[in-house]
Structures are given as structure tokens and as C-alpha cells.
Design a protein around this motif. Structure first.
Motif, PDB file in Angstrom:
ATOM      1  N   UNK A  43       0.826  -1.205   0.000  1.00  0.00           N
ATOM      2  CA  UNK A  43       0.000   0.000   0.000  1.00  0.00           C
ATOM      3  C   UNK A  43       0.860   1.255   0.000  1.00  0.00           C
ATOM      4  N   UNK A  44       1.971   1.205   0.712  1.00  0.00           N
ATOM      5  CA  UNK A  44       2.886   2.349   0.751  1.00  0.00           C
ATOM      6  C   UNK A  44       3.576   2.542  -0.596  1.00  0.00           C
ATOM      7  N   UNK A  45       3.951   1.432  -1.239  1.00  0.00           N
ATOM      8  CA  UNK A  45       4.694   1.514  -2.498  1.00  0.00           C
ATOM      9  C   UNK A  45       3.831   2.096  -3.607  1.00  0.00           C
ATOM     10  N   UNK A  46       2.619   1.574  -3.769  1.00  0.00           N
ATOM     11  CA  UNK A  46       1.828   1.879  -4.965  1.00  0.00           C
ATOM     12  C   UNK A  46       0.892   3.057  -4.766  1.00  0.00           C
ATOM     13  N   UNK A  47       1.458   4.191  -4.351  1.00  0.00           N
ATOM     14  CA  UNK A  47       0.733   5.452  -4.324  1.00  0.00           C
ATOM     15  C   UNK A  47       1.551   6.466  -5.119  1.00  0.00           C
ATOM     16  N   UNK A  48       0.913   7.581  -5.449  1.00  0.00           N
ATOM     17  CA  UNK A  48       1.635   8.651  -6.122  1.00  0.00           C
ATOM     18  C   UNK A  48       1.583   8.607  -7.628  1.00  0.00           C
ATOM     19  N   UNK A  49       0.881   7.620  -8.195  1.00  0.00           N
ATOM     20  CA  UNK A  49       0.774   7.560  -9.650  1.00  0.00           C
ATOM     21  C   UNK A  49       0.037   8.774 -10.204  1.00  0.00           C
ATOM     22  N   UNK A  50      -0.729   9.448  -9.346  1.00  0.00           N
ATOM     23  CA  UNK A  50      -1.429  10.660  -9.774  1.00  0.00           C
ATOM     24  C   UNK A  50      -0.476  11.821 -10.027  1.00  0.00           C
ATOM     25  N   UNK A  51       0.814  11.645  -9.715  1.00  0.00           N
ATOM     26  CA  UNK A  51       1.785  12.724  -9.947  1.00  0.00           C
ATOM     27  C   UNK A  51       1.867  13.121 -11.409  1.00  0.00           C
ATOM     28  N   UNK A  52       1.620  12.163 -12.308  1.00  0.00           N
ATOM     29  CA  UNK A  52       1.593  12.522 -13.724  1.00  0.00           C
ATOM     30  C   UNK A  52       0.490  13.542 -13.989  1.00  0.00           C
TER      31      UNK A  52
END
Length: 514
Positions: free
Chosen positions: A237-246
């Protein structure tokens, strides 16, 4: 991965088509639009940063879930892909900085949007600090001279936690300086770092698979039960966040309606697959699954023991580079969120926070604020090493909650008539889930809320194993209540009679033509 073409960093001329599209939302083109497709992909991938987060949380995941915690990785990837698919639709229709804040505001109204942005900002600042701490997992294993405080390198020891804070503060000083430079420089650093990270991750996976002593069918079926796996899922859960940065970088991306949706999905997919393979390879190549080393030293132990000191340390250097680039990317994303809210007058000191340097195209004040606050958080490591698990889990839970504050109103919009149609910069229809929209959106919302509850659940065995620190056990709920209370207080003061109400984003056209 192919080299980036020179056109990938060439800014659009003033008044270009992308700037005109931004004007349709009521904003001027102030950030420099210099990013191409690979740079947009790198923004999402570097926030996720496979090497940073897998190396940082592998030991925790294994110590709680055993070898079976591998299955949490594909499970979380599937859930996050549902969320990313929903976000891809919104990135095509609302290509704006401060993505979660902007999307929630336009779908659910300015009040919900403000709280989504507020929660996201606080969560991102803590994630910046948590990412910088990952240097402690890597650098002392490369060279003992990086252990500047004490002798115990474990991040949960007093020496290790204090040393992690020192290394993290140095890293934050560097990333803040880069964030003050021209965004072309930042983009180049990001792309070079992501290329090195992908190459390093692939090489580590291949080398570990070639040094494997056991088969997957034997390895991934041992470990704890359902409760242990729920805790072990924290790592994924910690790893797979932040994809919205694009999406966060849309105002700096060329042709964002076409590019951002694709890079959101491709960044998450690439990172999720690589992370899963890395975890599996580490389990197969570990010298032992029962000697306790995997639960304390994690993947660094596997690399140095299986690949030898020299090669293992070289690969750990690549991991250290990934940590630095991830910290830079997360800080940049948080900076854009602060800038986006400030230009709507939605934060204290908005006038200062909304300024963009015409020379660099960077919002300097938000970069400094995020860097200083993240560094201040690192000082907590000197006081209480145990606090960081509670704090790290809290920031991730807040991001999942903020995501749900987008997918929730997005689902309601679908049920009331659907998202607006349109075309991208090349005249093709905007990315859409079509008939799958309602079921995908509903599953994304349920998954996000369930994961937020899982992360925030006050498990004494996880957050207060030694006892006597009840506030660690309830830290996520307490922090969230404090954040909401602070937001309510500020908005009440800001909108009191005679006060100056903040200029809501919804005063701009809600559905501008592309």
C-alpha cells in the motif's frame, strides 16, 4: 528504455494550444510547459519509486506476513489500477496542477475539494519525510562511514533513527535546491534517475532469480493468516501510491489530455509489476527464510549475501539514487498541490505561495515550505524511533482517503449523467472507461475506503508493541481528527463576517472545451 528526445524538454511557445486550454479553466500559464511523455511517466514512476519503497518496507512486510505477504503485492496493484483508471479519465478532462484537489472540487464542490486537498497536502509532506528516511536502509550497508550517529544501523533503533534523520535532512536540502531551479533541470534529474532505477530494478530481479535456491510454489505459501496479511499489505500500500503525480504535472506537460492518462496507468503498471517481481526474487534468493534476517535487514541483506559485497554495494548505490529521486518527485508533487490551492486563495499566505518565478517557472515558496516542514518532521526520529511506523502509516491512510474523496463524487457524477465528453489535443476522444465506468469506479471507491480503514485500524501489536504509548496505537485517527479540526478552524476564521472568503476554483468554467 530509450533516451529522451530533445523535443521532450522544449517548452511550448507562449500562447500555445495547451496554454489556451488552461485559460479555459480560468488560469494563466505560469509554470513552464516543458515535459514530454517520458518525463510525465517519470513523474509518476519516481513518486512510487520501486527500489526506494520495496527496500524500505520489505523487512516490515516479511516480519508481519511471512513469505505469503508476496500475494499482497498483486492484490494491491489490482486495486490501485482501478483507482488509476478513474484518475486517468479525470486527468484527460481536468489537466491541472493539484490534481486531487482540482478533481474533487469540480466533481464534489469546493468544500469537499478543499478538504481533499488539505488532507493530501499534509499526507504528502509526511511522505516526503518518510521517503528521505529510506537512505538509512541503504547507505550504511554501502559504507559504514554513512553511519554518522552511533553504531546500530537498524532504523528502529535509537542510533539508526537519529542517523536516518541526519541523512534525510541533508537529502531534503538537496531536493529543495533542485526544486528551486528551472523545471527543465528538475525534469532531467527525474528522467535520468528513473531510467537508472528501472535498469537497476530489472538487473536486481534477474540476478536474484539466477541465485534462487527455492521454487515459488514452496516460498509464497508460508507465513501468517489473514490478519497478518492485512498488516503485511501495508508495504504494498505504501509503495503503490503517487501515480497521480503525472496528473499533478499536467500544467508542465505538453498535450496533457492525451499524455497524462496514459502515463498514470503505465507508471503504476510498470512499478507494480517490477515491485512484485522484486519481492518474489528476494524471497526465492534469500539465504534463509527462518534465520530472522529478512525481518530485520530486508533486501539489503539478500543483495549483499547473494551477490557479493562489491556488486551488492553497487546495486545499493543505485537504490540510494532512487531514494533521492523519489524524494525529489514527492516534494515536487506536494509543491504543485500547495501552489494549486494557493492560487485559489485556499491556504494561509496564499499570495506568497501562489507566486511563480517567471525565470524558472517554479513556485519557490511552496518548495521551501514543504522542504522545511518535512525536515522538521524528521527531528521526531531523535525523540521516538517507534513513532515513524505510526506516522508513515498515517500519511498513506490520508492519501487513500483523499483518493476516495475523488472516486466517491466521480461515481455520483457517473450515476447522474456521466463525465463530460471531449477530444484531446489531436482530436481523438478523451480516455474513457465507457460501459465499465460504473463497476470500475464503484470497486475503486470500496477498495480505497477499505484500505484506508485497514491502515488506520488501531492495532496495538503493530503500533504499540512495547505498550505504554496508546497515542501511537490511535495515531492515525488522532492525526486525521486534528487535521480536520485545524482545517475547520482556518476556514471559519477565513470566512467569518468581515473576513475575506477564499476564491473557489469552481468560479472558473467547470467544463471548458479542450
Amino acid at each position: 528504455m530509450t533516451a529522451t528526445a530533445p523535443s521532450d524538454v522544449r517548452p511550448d511557445p507562449p500562447g500555445g494550444a495547451d496554454a489556451a486550454g488552461l485559460a479555459g479553466f480560468g488560469y494563466r500559464q505560469e509554470l513552464h510547459r516543458s515535459m514530454g511523455r517520458y518525463a510525465s511517466f517519470a513523474a509518476g514512476f519516481s513518486f512510487i519509486s520501486v527500489l526506494t519503497t520495496v527496500f524500505q518496507f520489505f523487512a516490515f512486510g516479511y516480519s508481519t506476513g511471512g513469505p505469503r505477504f508476496f500475494w499482497t503485492w498483486p492484490a494491491v496493484l489490482l486495486g490501485q489500477l482501478l483507482v488509476a483508471a478513474c484518475f486517468a479519465e479525470l486527468a484527460a478532462r481536468y489537466p491541472l496542477s493539484g490534481a486531487v484537489y482540482q478533481w474533487s472540487s469540480r466533481l464534489g464542490g469546493r468544500v469537499l475539494g478543499w478538504y481533499a486537498g488539505w488532507i493530501m497536502v499534509l499526507g504528502q509532506i509526511v511522505v516526503v519525510a518518510a521517503a528521505a528516511l529510506a537512505l538509512q536502509v541503504v547507505l550504511p550497508a554501502v559504507w559504514s562511514g554513512f553511519q554518522l550517529v552511533g553504531t546500530d544501523t537498524s532504523p528502529v533503533s535509537s542510533d539508526g533513527a537519529a542517523n536516518a534523520a541526519v541523512l534525510g535532512i541533508v537529502l531534503l536540502a538537496v531536493t529543495t535546491a533542485v526544486n528551486l531551479l528551472d523545471n527543465t533541470v528538475m525534469s532531467v534529474v527525474n528522467r535520468v534517475g528513473v531510467t537508472a532505477e528501472i535498469a537497476g530494478a530489472v538487473l536486481i530481479v534477474v540476478l536474484l532469480f539466477t541465485h534462487a535456491d527455492r521454487t515459488p510454489s514452496v516460498t509464497v505459501h508460508g507465513g501468517g493468516g489473514t490478519q497478518a496479511l492485512l498488516v503485511g499489505s501495508f508495504a504494498a500500500a505504501y509503495v503503490m501510491i503517487g501515480f497521480d503525480s503525472a496528473g499533478e504535472m499536467s500544467e508542465e506537460t505538453r498535450h496533457p489530455r492525451r499524455v497524462a492518462p496514459r502515463t498514470i496507468l503505465s507508471a503504476l503498471t510498470a512499478a507494480g509489476v517490477l515491485a512484485s517481481l522484486l519481492v518474489l526474487a528476494g524471497l526465492l534468493a534469500a539465504p534463509s527464510l527462518t534465520d530472522g534476517r529478512l525481518g530485520t535487514d530486508g533486501l539489503s541483506y539478500v543483495l549483499t549475501s547473494r551477490l557479493g559485497g562489491t556488486l551488492g554495494r553497487l546495486l545499493l548505490c543505485d537504490v540510494a539514487l532512487a531514494v533521492a529521486v523519489a524524494t525529489l518527485a514527492i516534494q515536487t508533487s506536494a509543491t504543485r498541490m500547495v501552489f494549486s490551492m494557493a492560487r485559489d486563495g485556499a491556504l494561509p499566505c496564499s499570495g506568497v505561495l501562489a507566486r511563480v518565478s517567471p525565470r524558472t517557472g517554479q513556485p519557490a515558496a511552496p518548495a521551501l515550505v514543504v522542504g522545511v516542514l518535512a525536515a522538521a518532521l524528521l527531528l521526531l526520529s531523535f525523540a521516538s524511533p517507534e513513532a515513524w511506523l505510526a506516522i508513515g502509516t498515517t500519511c498513506i491512510a490520508m492519501l487513500y482517503l483523499a483518493y476516495a474523496m475523488v472516486t466517491g463524487p466521480q461515481l455520483l457524477r457517473r450515476l447522474r449523467g456521466g463525465l463530460p465528453p471531449g477530444v484531446d489535443e489531436r482530436g481523438a476522444p478523451l480516455f474513457s472507461l465507457g460501459r465499465l465506468g460504473v463497476p470500475v469506479n464503484a470497486c475503486a471507491l470500496v477498495y480505497g475506503l477499505a484500505m484506508a480503514v485497514n491502515l488506520a485500524w488501531p492495532r496495538a501489536a503493530v503500533y504499540d508493541p512495547s505498550g505504554g504509548h496508546w497515542y501511537f496505537q490511535w495515531f492515525t485517527l488522532l492525526f486525521l481528527l486534528a487535521a480536520v479540526a485545524l482545517g475547520v478552524l482556518w476556514r471559519a476564521v477565513r470566512t467569518r463576517p468581515g473576513g475575506k472568503a477564499w476564491a473557489a476554483v469552481v468560479t472558473a468554467p467547470a467544463e471548458p472545451a479542450p
